[in-house]
Motif scaffolding. Sequence first.
Motif, PDB file in Angstrom:
ATOM      1  N   LEU A   1       0.864  -1.182   0.000  1.00 25.63           N
ATOM      2  CA  LEU A   1       0.000   0.000   0.000  1.00 25.63           C
ATOM      3  C   LEU A   1       0.897   1.227   0.000  1.00 25.63           C
ATOM      4  CD1 LEU A   1      -2.861   1.333   0.465  1.00 25.63           C
ATOM      5  CD2 LEU A   1      -2.355   1.150   2.923  1.00 25.63           C
ATOM      6  N   LEU A   2       0.685   2.130  -0.943  1.00 24.09           N
ATOM      7  CA  LEU A   2       1.562   3.305  -1.039  1.00 24.09           C
ATOM      8  C   LEU A   2       0.728   4.573  -1.116  1.00 24.09           C
ATOM      9  CD1 LEU A   2       2.308   1.061  -3.565  1.00 24.09           C
ATOM     10  CD2 LEU A   2       4.534   2.146  -3.196  1.00 24.09           C
ATOM     11  N   ASN A   3       1.167   5.608  -0.393  1.00 18.35           N
ATOM     12  CA  ASN A   3       0.472   6.893  -0.539  1.00 18.35           C
ATOM     13  C   ASN A   3       1.456   7.999  -0.859  1.00 18.35           C
ATOM     14  OD1 ASN A   3       1.128   6.997   2.622  1.00 18.35           O
ATOM     15  ND2 ASN A   3       0.814   9.105   1.903  1.00 18.35           N
ATOM     16  N   SER A   4       1.006   8.968  -1.606  1.00 18.52           N
ATOM     17  CA  SER A   4       1.763  10.203  -1.793  1.00 18.52           C
ATOM     18  C   SER A   4       1.041  11.305  -1.022  1.00 18.52           C
ATOM     19  CB  SER A   4       1.850  10.538  -3.283  1.00 18.52           C
ATOM     20  OG  SER A   4       0.564  10.621  -3.859  1.00 18.52           O
ATOM     21  N   GLY A   5       1.678  12.483  -0.929  1.00 19.53           N
ATOM     22  CA  GLY A   5       1.032  13.607  -0.247  1.00 19.53           C
ATOM     23  C   GLY A   5       1.377  13.731   1.219  1.00 19.53           C
ATOM     24  N   CYS A   6       2.045  12.742   1.770  1.00 22.36           N
ATOM     25  CA  CYS A   6       2.442  12.787   3.190  1.00 22.36           C
ATOM     26  C   CYS A   6       3.474  11.695   3.425  1.00 22.36           C
ATOM     27  CB  CYS A   6       1.235  12.566   4.101  1.00 22.36           C
ATOM     28  SG  CYS A   6       1.690  12.491   5.859  1.00 22.36           S
TER      29      CYS A   6
END
Lengths: 389, 389
Positions: free
Chosen positions: B71-76
């Motif tokens: 699971l990968l997120n951008s923005g933080c």
Amino acid sequence: MSVCAPRGFAASGVAAGIKGGAALDLALVAVDPPGPVAGAATFTTNKAAAAPVQVSRAHLAATGGRVAAVLLNSGCANAATGAEGLRAAQRSAEAVATLLGVGADEVLVCSTGLIGPRLPVELVESASPALVGGLGRTRGDAARAAEAILTTDTHAKEVVIERDGFCVGGMAKGAGMIAPRMATMLAVLTTDASVAPDLLARSLKGAVEESFNQLTVDGCTSTNDTVVAMASGLGAAVPAGELDEALGEACRRLALQLAEDAEGTTRVARVRVTGARSVDEARRAARAVAESNLVKTSLHGADPYWGRVLSELGASGSSIDVGRVRISYGATLVFADGLEVPHDRRAASAYLSRGLVEVTCDLGLGEGAATVLTTDLGPGYIEENMRTS
Amino acid sequence: MSVCAPRGFAASGVAAGIKGGAALDLALVAVDPPGPVAGAATFTTNKAAAAPVQVSRAHLAATGGRVAAVLLNSGCANAATGAEGLRAAQRSAEAVATLLGVGADEVLVCSTGLIGPRLPVELVESASPALVGGLGRTRGDAARAAEAILTTDTHAKEVVIERDGFCVGGMAKGAGMIAPRMATMLAVLTTDASVAPDLLARSLKGAVEESFNQLTVDGCTSTNDTVVAMASGLGAAVPAGELDEALGEACRRLALQLAEDAEGTTRVARVRVTGARSVDEARRAARAVAESNLVKTSLHGADPYWGRVLSELGASGSSIDVGRVRISYGATLVFADGLEVPHDRRAASAYLSRGLVEVTCDLGLGEGAATVLTTDLGPGYIEENMRTS
């Protein structure tokens, strides 16, 4: 007065034509009246050391620390110039030595400018009579010498430190290629204190280590870095501690002037690391922050983005425990206990807009402390360095 | 197809609102049908490692290399966020694991963005059903995942390597904070090769070492760097050498894409050092040249000033003998036998104006060789990095 402020020194600067115009490009700081005195120097650690560095090292070794003059030129580094470059540096020293009536190995030589081109030694030789003939002890004489060593510097750097019974004077040039691990520029320090060569060398080494070696503009260590000190002995015999202090102060002031005038710089930052496991770890952590292009661009934008500072501490190799790290911009604590400390971001940005700012990182692990001087990274640096011709 | 090209994987990308708009910011690469397979990862060496790095490390250790999803997120970045940040990373993994019907420690998590702000885990949780529900195996599904991890990148980076009996797919994000010594960005590699976790880990380590770890944009090693590989085992049992080669090629192609899209870059340079005393010395010398702001600004100006290259070799700490060093721009030899080699400076500058250039330094001392990928340093980098808000 700078290098002429201590008794027993004279200076001179002329336009030899090395820069190809009327710009001053050849400087001399000589013992006056001529003759060798205690001398010491620190040189670049770069393995591609320029010819003048190799020649000056050999001269100091041959005389055991007796120096009568320092000859400096700008406009040509005389680096990567092979055997001919070594002969050119040697001939330059001989030309001045003959006119002064001292030994060639009592003259040290320094060069600064582009790497690669040969030094036009014939220009140095033909300018030497005017250079030696122009030696004087006035403020103007010292200023001409200080100006003649500049390259992309915008102004001369000079310093005078007065102490009980003795005085220290100095001049320096810098601008780019400034980094720790060596003096990273040219500087000449003079003093009338009476001190033996070995003690002068020890004192100079300490002074350089805590000043020029704690300054980083772009992490680059040049082929030509040299700091020379000469002690005429005409003043008092000074306890070692007092000379250490005065030489250190002179070098720190020159280092600050170098940072302020570094290529394309709009502000200078003191990166202070405290609470490190050791002084070495403090220096390593402070340098990592000070040399980071991301931190330096943040400084240019007056952006209080402490995350980059923390990241560089973590990447530095020094021991850190994120929960103990405390980061401050000036007096404003912005990170502690592993989290951002609520603060006025606008005020922090206003603080970072100043000409001289402080970034303090307390690692909370021990007693090691160090301060590294750095500059912001803005378009000016790129403008200055993207083309050499 | 990228990460969905190998059999047994699906991908998805949604806008969870972490970036505060309609931009994709949450990505999932999952084994399909769901269940754990051989997995491995390399993480940043930064001591201020972000919460997702700490959680993913713990998960991999707990499962012994069994992974069902990333699971990968951008923005933080979820970095410097304390205990709450660790809980947020853990809760993110749990949300996805529950929906996939796998163990929470079979899910790895990656974050990228600003250091400091807390991860809005409630947004991740509410977006998870759409994220898992949207999993698919098409080129578009993979592309949405690749887009959702971008920050200042201008476009997605994807790769597919087809080999006899198996395939490797990959996606990555980079842009800034790119440096050797760690993967320096986020990347997910998938393969249908049949391989045990320990062999996959060894193969990944080698691939990362010769690709991402030989790339430097600004010398900065981030708090979040992670490269994950998963092997579904649906394809052939592959000899270790063949998987090494294919993973290496995938990582090298992604690394080149990262360099080409680095913040403010106008060109990419391969700095090749040969003839060093050892591979370590070759790498050290190549990195010194590749990380030099003076070399990088010269590259920006297409200025063939080899003096800076020589100076960095000399300052690198690796063994050099100036008389044996040979420096070339492309096929043009510019320095040898201690001196500049006469050459057409205008042609050398024209060569350096290309998008991809080669700077080769043969030290002439041994058999050690290494190549480091770097970028130029121009005003674009400063524009991009001088302010974060």
